[in-house]
Design a protein around this motif. Structure first.
Motif, PDB file in Angstrom:
ATOM      1  N   ASP A 102      45.009  41.955-121.997  1.00 51.22           N
ATOM      2  CA  ASP A 102      43.975  41.419-121.101  1.00 51.22           C
ATOM      3  C   ASP A 102      42.832  40.788-121.878  1.00 51.22           C
ATOM      4  OD1 ASP A 102      45.238  42.221-118.691  1.00 51.22           O
ATOM      5  OD2 ASP A 102      44.538  44.270-119.002  1.00 51.22           O
ATOM      6  N   ASP A 103      42.716  41.151-123.154  1.00 54.30           N
ATOM      7  CA  ASP A 103      41.681  40.537-123.994  1.00 54.30           C
ATOM      8  C   ASP A 103      41.859  39.028-124.067  1.00 54.30           C
ATOM      9  OD1 ASP A 103      40.955  43.144-124.401  1.00 54.30           O
ATOM     10  OD2 ASP A 103      41.432  43.201-126.539  1.00 54.30           O
ATOM     11  N   LEU A 104      43.098  38.584-123.991  1.00 55.65           N
ATOM     12  CA  LEU A 104      43.380  37.148-124.093  1.00 55.65           C
ATOM     13  C   LEU A 104      42.742  36.377-122.938  1.00 55.65           C
ATOM     14  CD1 LEU A 104      47.157  37.269-125.129  1.00 55.65           C
ATOM     15  CD2 LEU A 104      45.177  36.824-126.605  1.00 55.65           C
ATOM     16  N   ASP A 105      42.666  37.000-121.762  1.00 58.21           N
ATOM     17  CA  ASP A 105      42.061  36.329-120.607  1.00 58.21           C
ATOM     18  C   ASP A 105      40.576  36.094-120.836  1.00 58.21           C
ATOM     19  OD1 ASP A 105      44.473  36.342-119.071  1.00 58.21           O
ATOM     20  OD2 ASP A 105      44.129  38.452-118.616  1.00 58.21           O
ATOM     21  N   LEU A 106      39.892  37.091-121.398  1.00 60.59           N
ATOM     22  CA  LEU A 106      38.459  36.924-121.678  1.00 60.59           C
ATOM     23  C   LEU A 106      38.253  35.909-122.794  1.00 60.59           C
ATOM     24  CD1 LEU A 106      35.525  37.570-121.303  1.00 60.59           C
ATOM     25  CD2 LEU A 106      35.834  39.664-122.654  1.00 60.59           C
ATOM     26  N   GLU A 107      39.109  35.962-123.804  1.00 60.04           N
ATOM     27  CA  GLU A 107      39.007  34.973-124.883  1.00 60.04           C
ATOM     28  C   GLU A 107      39.196  33.558-124.342  1.00 60.04           C
ATOM     29  OE1 GLU A 107      40.458  37.303-128.890  1.00 60.04           O
ATOM     30  OE2 GLU A 107      41.995  36.558-127.523  1.00 60.04           O
ATOM     31  N   MET A 108      40.136  33.396-123.417  1.00 65.07           N
ATOM     32  CA  MET A 108      40.381  32.072-122.840  1.00 65.07           C
ATOM     33  C   MET A 108      39.180  31.605-122.031  1.00 65.07           C
ATOM     34  SD  MET A 108      42.269  29.442-122.580  1.00 65.07           S
ATOM     35  CE  MET A 108      43.827  30.004-123.300  1.00 65.07           C
ATOM     36  N   LEU A 109      38.572  32.517-121.259  1.00 64.67           N
ATOM     37  CA  LEU A 109      37.383  32.152-120.496  1.00 64.67           C
ATOM     38  C   LEU A 109      36.290  31.614-121.416  1.00 64.67           C
ATOM     39  CD1 LEU A 109      35.602  32.210-117.876  1.00 64.67           C
ATOM     40  CD2 LEU A 109      34.934  34.531-118.568  1.00 64.67           C
ATOM     41  N   LYS A 169      35.762  21.199-112.488  1.00 66.28           N
ATOM     42  CA  LYS A 169      37.079  21.492-111.919  1.00 66.28           C
ATOM     43  C   LYS A 169      37.789  22.593-112.697  1.00 66.28           C
ATOM     44  CE  LYS A 169      41.516  19.338-110.772  1.00 66.28           C
ATOM     45  NZ  LYS A 169      42.312  18.068-110.789  1.00 66.28           N
ATOM     46  N   GLU A 170      37.716  22.528-114.013  1.00 60.85           N
ATOM     47  CA  GLU A 170      38.481  23.455-114.862  1.00 60.85           C
ATOM     48  C   GLU A 170      37.971  24.885-114.767  1.00 60.85           C
ATOM     49  OE1 GLU A 170      41.510  24.304-117.786  1.00 60.85           O
ATOM     50  OE2 GLU A 170      41.139  22.626-116.417  1.00 60.85           O
ATOM     51  N   ILE A 171      36.657  25.074-114.691  1.00 62.88           N
ATOM     52  CA  ILE A 171      36.113  26.428-114.726  1.00 62.88           C
ATOM     53  C   ILE A 171      36.497  27.232-113.492  1.00 62.88           C
ATOM     54  CG2 ILE A 171      33.897  25.936-113.613  1.00 62.88           C
ATOM     55  CD1 ILE A 171      34.547  28.259-116.648  1.00 62.88           C
ATOM     56  N   THR A 172      36.793  26.561-112.392  1.00 59.96           N
ATOM     57  CA  THR A 172      37.170  27.278-111.168  1.00 59.96           C
ATOM     58  C   THR A 172      38.533  27.952-111.290  1.00 59.96           C
ATOM     59  OG1 THR A 172      38.112  25.269-110.188  1.00 59.96           O
ATOM     60  CG2 THR A 172      35.800  25.755-109.701  1.00 59.96           C
ATOM     61  N   ASN A 173      39.289  27.634-112.357  1.00 62.77           N
ATOM     62  CA  ASN A 173      40.553  28.317-112.618  1.00 62.77           C
ATOM     63  C   ASN A 173      40.357  29.648-113.326  1.00 62.77           C
ATOM     64  OD1 ASN A 173      42.190  26.178-111.579  1.00 62.77           O
ATOM     65  ND2 ASN A 173      41.884  25.052-113.486  1.00 62.77           N
ATOM     66  N   ARG A 227      38.006  40.948-113.911  1.00 65.65           N
ATOM     67  CA  ARG A 227      38.973  39.883-113.607  1.00 65.65           C
ATOM     68  C   ARG A 227      39.845  40.338-112.462  1.00 65.65           C
ATOM     69  NH1 ARG A 227      44.245  38.002-115.242  1.00 65.65           N
ATOM     70  NH2 ARG A 227      44.331  35.711-115.186  1.00 65.65           N
ATOM     71  N   ASN A 228      39.683  39.689-111.321  1.00 64.51           N
ATOM     72  CA  ASN A 228      40.446  40.013-110.127  1.00 64.51           C
ATOM     73  C   ASN A 228      41.941  39.853-110.400  1.00 64.51           C
ATOM     74  OD1 ASN A 228      41.826  39.480-107.495  1.00 64.51           O
ATOM     75  ND2 ASN A 228      39.769  39.736-106.673  1.00 64.51           N
ATOM     76  N   GLY A 229      42.694  40.943-110.177  1.00 64.06           N
ATOM     77  CA  GLY A 229      44.116  40.919-110.497  1.00 64.06           C
ATOM     78  C   GLY A 229      44.929  39.994-109.620  1.00 64.06           C
ATOM     79  N   GLU A 230      44.419  39.617-108.454  1.00 60.56           N
ATOM     80  CA  GLU A 230      45.153  38.714-107.560  1.00 60.56           C
ATOM     81  C   GLU A 230      44.771  37.253-107.779  1.00 60.56           C
ATOM     82  OE1 GLU A 230      44.720  39.965-103.521  1.00 60.56           O
ATOM     83  OE2 GLU A 230      45.811  41.841-103.815  1.00 60.56           O
ATOM     84  N   SER A 231      43.476  36.980-107.828  1.00 55.51           N
ATOM     85  CA  SER A 231      43.030  35.590-107.993  1.00 55.51           C
ATOM     86  C   SER A 231      43.020  35.152-109.451  1.00 55.51           C
ATOM     87  CB  SER A 231      41.629  35.416-107.397  1.00 55.51           C
ATOM     88  OG  SER A 231      40.659  36.097-108.184  1.00 55.51           O
TER      89      SER A 231
END
Length: 360
Positions: A179-186, A200-204, A235-239
């Motif tokens: 899950d660290d990868l998701d924060l790094e990507m943000l 547009k991109e940040i809304t992903n 980080r919402n697990g669904e969205s």
């Protein structure tokens, strides 16, 4: 005394108390008991916080080891609110965030005793963890605590040195190492996406509306350093979208982290940090923020709306201040705090109204 707030009694053996007091940075949970309304609970306890560990009056982290029905969680925090002469700024802030539609921890005042000795008025705060999510019927997802000033959503530290890691300043509270990868990507996207594509991109990656609501809350309460730490990221697990949750808001409503007066205009209407700057550079987000803030300034963030809440909170804990050995000598300051907070709200509201034009 008629108990306006719960009495919590902690019992810690002499050897474990010695371990606790000999090293304030020790994270080991020490076995102890908690007594509330004559009902005992087994638990582990240690000090909590960063700079607050150096205060004479310590704050605690309590872990029951498993879900505790009475406390609707496995873990709670007991904050001494040592730097806040009103004792209510944290509670007032978290309630304010909830009033404006943002997510924040539940909390309440208690009077704490340790081995029969009065410790004073404390704030019992809900932990931001899996039980926090379940209580609000939020999907399971990773949670990161922003515990240091490096959590500024930038590739650089506040001293403008390159970060050694994109996760600098964060501790994973819930989730797996992947899950660290998701924060790094943000953080990577915040700092690398072009100006034309950012909106547009940040809304992903980010729940923008929830972030803007948080921005309204922190700008109104004027938490000067809350932009670069003292928050949680969920980080919402669904969205798959991140949202921000406030934490440690005692340095607000006209006082700083040392308990000194902070003038009403210390934090600009645009706030701070890299993510905020990039969001407000997008016209549609900037307009959205202005409209949200304008409504809050007309409804929730006014002396008229907040005075009853301030008076109620202050009145509940007033009888206990003389029992608090750390604060009983400053009772006069405590008595005058509601007036100071309301004066701050009036001035801060006026200041922000005057600067709404900066958002057009």
């Amino acid at each position: 005394m008629q108990h306006n707030i719960p009495i919590m009694s902690i019992f810690l053996g002499p050897k474990h108390l010695e371990v606790l007091e000999s090293d304030i940075w020790n994270e080991e949970l020490l076995p102890s008991k908690l007594l509330v309304n004559n009902i005992p609970y087994e638990m582990g306890i240690t000090y909590r916080g960063e700079h607050i560990r150096n205060f004479p009056q310590k704050s605690f982290r309590v872990d029951f080891g498993t879900y505790n029905e009475r406390f609707t969680g496995r873990e709670i925090h007991l904050n001494a609110e040592y730097s806040d002469p009103s004792f209510i700024r944290n509670k007032l802030s978290f309630d304010f965030f909830q009033d404006i539609g943002s997510v924040s921890p539940d909390c309440k005042h208690v009077f704490l005793e340790l081995n029969g000795n009065p410790m004073g008025v404390y704030l019992q705060i809900e932990s931001v963890d899996e039980w926090f999510l379940q209580k609000r019927q939020l999907p399971y997802g990773s949670i990161f605590y922003a515990t240091e000033y490096h959590a500024n959503f930038s590739l650089l530290t506040p001293e403008e040195d390159p970060k050694l890691s994109l996760l600098s300043g964060y501790v994973r509270k819930l989730g797996k190492i992947e899950d660290d990868l998701d924060l790094e990507m943000l953080i990577y996207k915040i700092n690398t996406v072009s100006r034309n594509d950012f909106g547009k991109e940040i809304t992903n990656y980010l729940d923008v509306e929830k972030y803007l609501l948080w921005l309204c809350g922190i700008v109104c309460t004027q938490n000067f350093d809350g932009f670069i730490h003292n928050y949680a990221l969920y980080r919402n697990g669904e969205s798959g979208l991140f949202q921000i949750i406030p934490w440690d808001y005692d340095a607000t409503w006209g006082r700083d982290w040392d308990g000194e007066i902070m003038e009403y205009d210390e934090v600009p209407i645009e706030g701070y940090n890299t993510l905020t700057a990039r969001l407000l550079d997008v016209k549609v987000f900037r307009n959205q923020y202005r409209l949200l803030l304008e409504e809050i300034l007309e409804t929730s963030f006014t002396p008229e709306a907040l005075e009853p809440k301030i008076t109620n909170l202050h009145g509940k804990i007033h009888p206990y201040i003389t029992l608090d050995s750390y604060k009983k000598e400053s009772i006069d300051i405590f008595v005058n705090e509601p007036e100071l907070i309301l004066e701050f709200i009036a001035k801060r509201n006026k200041y922000l109204r005057e600067h709404l034009k900066d958002l057009t």
